[in-house]
Design a protein around this motif. Structure first.
Motif, PDB file in Angstrom:
ATOM      1  N   ASP A  24       0.845  -1.190   0.000  1.00 45.84           N
ATOM      2  CA  ASP A  24       0.000   0.000   0.000  1.00 45.84           C
ATOM      3  C   ASP A  24       0.888   1.250   0.000  1.00 45.84           C
ATOM      4  O   ASP A  24       1.168   1.834   1.041  1.00 45.84           O
ATOM      5  CB  ASP A  24      -0.934  -0.009   1.201  1.00 45.84           C
ATOM      6  CG  ASP A  24      -2.033   1.027   1.090  1.00 45.84           C
ATOM      7  OD1 ASP A  24      -1.885   1.979   0.285  1.00 45.84           O
ATOM      8  OD2 ASP A  24      -3.042   0.888   1.795  1.00 45.84           O
ATOM      9  N   TYR A  25       1.342   1.633  -1.181  1.00 49.23           N
ATOM     10  CA  TYR A  25       2.226   2.787  -1.325  1.00 49.23           C
ATOM     11  C   TYR A  25       1.540   4.080  -0.905  1.00 49.23           C
ATOM     12  O   TYR A  25       2.170   4.971  -0.341  1.00 49.23           O
ATOM     13  CB  TYR A  25       2.724   2.910  -2.761  1.00 49.23           C
ATOM     14  CG  TYR A  25       3.774   1.895  -3.112  1.00 49.23           C
ATOM     15  CD1 TYR A  25       5.106   2.099  -2.776  1.00 49.23           C
ATOM     16  CD2 TYR A  25       3.444   0.729  -3.783  1.00 49.23           C
ATOM     17  CE1 TYR A  25       6.083   1.175  -3.092  1.00 49.23           C
ATOM     18  CE2 TYR A  25       4.416  -0.206  -4.109  1.00 49.23           C
ATOM     19  CZ  TYR A  25       5.730   0.026  -3.761  1.00 49.23           C
ATOM     20  OH  TYR A  25       6.681  -0.891  -4.077  1.00 49.23           O
ATOM     21  N   ASN A  26       0.248   4.206  -1.185  1.00 44.92           N
ATOM     22  CA  ASN A  26      -0.460   5.431  -0.817  1.00 44.92           C
ATOM     23  C   ASN A  26      -0.482   5.615   0.696  1.00 44.92           C
ATOM     24  O   ASN A  26      -0.273   6.718   1.193  1.00 44.92           O
ATOM     25  CB  ASN A  26      -1.881   5.430  -1.375  1.00 44.92           C
ATOM     26  CG  ASN A  26      -1.895   5.557  -2.879  1.00 44.92           C
ATOM     27  OD1 ASN A  26      -1.014   6.171  -3.469  1.00 44.92           O
ATOM     28  ND2 ASN A  26      -2.892   4.958  -3.514  1.00 44.92           N
ATOM     29  N   LEU A  27      -0.728   4.542   1.417  1.00 46.18           N
ATOM     30  CA  LEU A  27      -0.721   4.614   2.878  1.00 46.18           C
ATOM     31  C   LEU A  27       0.665   5.006   3.383  1.00 46.18           C
ATOM     32  O   LEU A  27       0.793   5.873   4.255  1.00 46.18           O
ATOM     33  CB  LEU A  27      -1.149   3.274   3.481  1.00 46.18           C
ATOM     34  CG  LEU A  27      -1.182   3.210   4.998  1.00 46.18           C
ATOM     35  CD1 LEU A  27      -2.248   4.151   5.561  1.00 46.18           C
ATOM     36  CD2 LEU A  27      -1.453   1.781   5.459  1.00 46.18           C
ATOM     37  N   LEU A  28       1.699   4.394   2.822  1.00 46.57           N
ATOM     38  CA  LEU A  28       3.063   4.728   3.229  1.00 46.57           C
ATOM     39  C   LEU A  28       3.384   6.189   2.916  1.00 46.57           C
ATOM     40  O   LEU A  28       3.914   6.909   3.769  1.00 46.57           O
ATOM     41  CB  LEU A  28       4.080   3.818   2.539  1.00 46.57           C
ATOM     42  CG  LEU A  28       5.547   4.123   2.852  1.00 46.57           C
ATOM     43  CD1 LEU A  28       5.862   3.880   4.327  1.00 46.57           C
ATOM     44  CD2 LEU A  28       6.463   3.289   1.963  1.00 46.57           C
ATOM     45  N   ASN A  29       3.042   6.653   1.726  1.00 49.08           N
ATOM     46  CA  ASN A  29       3.323   8.038   1.343  1.00 49.08           C
ATOM     47  C   ASN A  29       2.579   9.032   2.246  1.00 49.08           C
ATOM     48  O   ASN A  29       3.161  10.028   2.691  1.00 49.08           O
ATOM     49  CB  ASN A  29       2.963   8.276  -0.119  1.00 49.08           C
ATOM     50  CG  ASN A  29       3.870   7.521  -1.060  1.00 49.08           C
ATOM     51  OD1 ASN A  29       4.964   7.119  -0.697  1.00 49.08           O
ATOM     52  ND2 ASN A  29       3.407   7.299  -2.273  1.00 49.08           N
ATOM     53  N   ASP A  30       1.307   8.751   2.531  1.00 47.71           N
ATOM     54  CA  ASP A  30       0.541   9.630   3.420  1.00 47.71           C
ATOM     55  C   ASP A  30       1.154   9.646   4.812  1.00 47.71           C
ATOM     56  O   ASP A  30       1.276  10.701   5.439  1.00 47.71           O
ATOM     57  CB  ASP A  30      -0.919   9.185   3.506  1.00 47.71           C
ATOM     58  CG  ASP A  30      -1.686   9.425   2.222  1.00 47.71           C
ATOM     59  OD1 ASP A  30      -1.187  10.182   1.349  1.00 47.71           O
ATOM     60  OD2 ASP A  30      -2.781   8.847   2.077  1.00 47.71           O
ATOM     61  N   PHE A  31       1.547   8.478   5.300  1.00 51.77           N
ATOM     62  CA  PHE A  31       2.138   8.400   6.629  1.00 51.77           C
ATOM     63  C   PHE A  31       3.462   9.164   6.686  1.00 51.77           C
ATOM     64  O   PHE A  31       3.716   9.902   7.638  1.00 51.77           O
ATOM     65  CB  PHE A  31       2.350   6.942   7.041  1.00 51.77           C
ATOM     66  CG  PHE A  31       2.987   6.819   8.388  1.00 51.77           C
ATOM     67  CD1 PHE A  31       2.246   7.063   9.533  1.00 51.77           C
ATOM     68  CD2 PHE A  31       4.323   6.498   8.506  1.00 51.77           C
ATOM     69  CE1 PHE A  31       2.839   6.980  10.788  1.00 51.77           C
ATOM     70  CE2 PHE A  31       4.928   6.417   9.754  1.00 51.77           C
ATOM     71  CZ  PHE A  31       4.175   6.653  10.900  1.00 51.77           C
ATOM     72  N   MET A  32       4.293   8.992   5.645  1.00 53.64           N
ATOM     73  CA  MET A  32       5.576   9.703   5.618  1.00 53.64           C
ATOM     74  C   MET A  32       5.360  11.221   5.588  1.00 53.64           C
ATOM     75  O   MET A  32       6.092  11.961   6.240  1.00 53.64           O
ATOM     76  CB  MET A  32       6.421   9.252   4.422  1.00 53.64           C
ATOM     77  CG  MET A  32       6.896   7.806   4.511  1.00 53.64           C
ATOM     78  SD  MET A  32       7.845   7.433   5.990  1.00 53.64           S
ATOM     79  CE  MET A  32       9.281   8.455   5.733  1.00 53.64           C
ATOM     80  N   ASP A  33       4.351  11.679   4.862  1.00 50.94           N
ATOM     81  CA  ASP A  33       4.030  13.108   4.867  1.00 50.94           C
ATOM     82  C   ASP A  33       3.618  13.571   6.261  1.00 50.94           C
ATOM     83  O   ASP A  33       3.994  14.660   6.702  1.00 50.94           O
ATOM     84  CB  ASP A  33       2.907  13.434   3.876  1.00 50.94           C
ATOM     85  CG  ASP A  33       3.408  13.559   2.457  1.00 50.94           C
ATOM     86  OD1 ASP A  33       4.639  13.666   2.257  1.00 50.94           O
ATOM     87  OD2 ASP A  33       2.576  13.537   1.530  1.00 50.94           O
ATOM     88  N   ASN A  34       2.839  12.736   6.967  1.00 53.24           N
ATOM     89  CA  ASN A  34       2.369  13.101   8.308  1.00 53.24           C
ATOM     90  C   ASN A  34       3.503  13.192   9.320  1.00 53.24           C
ATOM     91  O   ASN A  34       3.432  14.003  10.247  1.00 53.24           O
ATOM     92  CB  ASN A  34       1.319  12.117   8.807  1.00 53.24           C
ATOM     93  CG  ASN A  34      -0.001  12.303   8.103  1.00 53.24           C
ATOM     94  OD1 ASN A  34      -0.313  13.375   7.612  1.00 53.24           O
ATOM     95  ND2 ASN A  34      -0.798  11.247   8.050  1.00 53.24           N
ATOM     96  N   ILE A  35       4.526  12.335   9.181  1.00 56.24           N
ATOM     97  CA  ILE A  35       5.625  12.447  10.140  1.00 56.24           C
ATOM     98  C   ILE A  35       6.642  13.500   9.697  1.00 56.24           C
ATOM     99  O   ILE A  35       7.397  13.986  10.513  1.00 56.24           O
ATOM    100  CB  ILE A  35       6.334  11.094  10.412  1.00 56.24           C
ATOM    101  CG1 ILE A  35       6.963  10.517   9.162  1.00 56.24           C
ATOM    102  CG2 ILE A  35       5.392  10.126  11.074  1.00 56.24           C
ATOM    103  CD1 ILE A  35       7.809   9.287   9.421  1.00 56.24           C
ATOM    104  N   ARG A  36       6.629  13.855   8.445  1.00 53.25           N
ATOM    105  CA  ARG A  36       7.579  14.844   7.922  1.00 53.25           C
ATOM    106  C   ARG A  36       7.106  16.269   8.207  1.00 53.25           C
ATOM    107  O   ARG A  36       7.879  17.138   8.547  1.00 53.25           O
ATOM    108  CB  ARG A  36       7.749  14.635   6.415  1.00 53.25           C
ATOM    109  CG  ARG A  36       8.609  15.653   5.714  1.00 53.25           C
ATOM    110  CD  ARG A  36      10.082  15.363   5.932  1.00 53.25           C
ATOM    111  NE  ARG A  36      10.894  16.175   5.065  1.00 53.25           N
ATOM    112  CZ  ARG A  36      11.440  17.339   5.435  1.00 53.25           C
ATOM    113  NH1 ARG A  36      11.255  17.795   6.629  1.00 53.25           N
ATOM    114  NH2 ARG A  36      12.175  18.022   4.589  1.00 53.25           N
ATOM    115  N   TYR A  37       5.792  16.504   8.051  1.00 52.87           N
ATOM    116  CA  TYR A  37       5.237  17.846   8.184  1.00 52.87           C
ATOM    117  C   TYR A  37       4.123  17.877   9.230  1.00 52.87           C
ATOM    118  O   TYR A  37       3.363  16.920   9.356  1.00 52.87           O
ATOM    119  CB  TYR A  37       4.654  18.333   6.845  1.00 52.87           C
ATOM    120  CG  TYR A  37       5.650  18.315   5.715  1.00 52.87           C
ATOM    121  CD1 TYR A  37       6.659  19.266   5.643  1.00 52.87           C
ATOM    122  CD2 TYR A  37       5.595  17.342   4.732  1.00 52.87           C
ATOM    123  CE1 TYR A  37       7.586  19.256   4.614  1.00 52.87           C
ATOM    124  CE2 TYR A  37       6.518  17.321   3.690  1.00 52.87           C
ATOM    125  CZ  TYR A  37       7.507  18.272   3.642  1.00 52.87           C
ATOM    126  OH  TYR A  37       8.424  18.258   2.626  1.00 52.87           O
TER     127      TYR A  37
END
Length: 172
Positions: free
Chosen positions: A148-161
């Motif tokens: 689930d790349y979308n879940l990973l990308n959303d999560f990475m955005d949430n911890i980044r910003y």
């Protein structure tokens, strides 16, 4: 368990890949094909390697930030995105060993959601398979419903910003 003989018609390209893998491993084509089938159907395949990390206590906020801002974490994330679009890109097994250890570290932080951790465990299982059979091309199993790349990308955005779009991780 008694084994039986199976005759299968395959393309010349697949035959060539089996022969190349057989030569790389110095094993018969039959043994290589059997291991691939056993792995695919999860019957008797047992990986030779284990890269479990013994964790003592919880990761501190500093060590989590160190992991998330490390080169090896970035390299793993880039590779994970790369296999999404170019699964035939070859890597040396040393990369797969490092990626497997990075997955262990990621999973030990208790930072990532369980769905991502579950997907990462599947990736690690495939990495160990590549290591054990000296395969240089990683691919997700055919019966795997996908990372689930979308879940990973959303999560990475949430911890980044944060919610205002400001950096939460000090990477510069």
């Amino acid at each position: 368990m008694k084994s039986t003989l199976l005759s299968v018609r395959i393309s010349s390209d697949l035959r060539q890949k089996l022969e190349e893998q057989s030569d790389l491993e110095n094993r018969s084509i039959s043994k290589v094909a059997r291991d691939i089938l056993e792995h695919e159907f999860n019957t008797t395949f047992q990986p030779e390697h284990s890269f479990d990390v013994e964790v003592i206590g919880e990761y501190s906020d500093n060590s989590i930030e160190e992991l998330l801002t490390s080169f090896r974490f970035a390299e793993f994330m880039f590779w994970l995105q790369q296999v999404r679009y170019s699964p035939d890109k070859n890597r040396h097994n040393q990369y797969y060993i490092q990626f497997s250890k990075t997955i262990d570290d990621i999973c030990c932080t208790n930072l990532f959601p369980q769905t991502i951790v579950d997907d990462l465990h599947k990736v690690k299982k495939e990495l160990i398979y590549c290591i054990d059979f000296k395969l240089y091309t990683f691919s997700f199993p055919k019966n795997y419903d996908g990372f689930d790349y979308n879940l990973l990308n959303d999560f990475m955005d949430n911890i980044r910003y944060d919610v205002n779009g400001n950096d939460q991780l000090n990477i510069f």
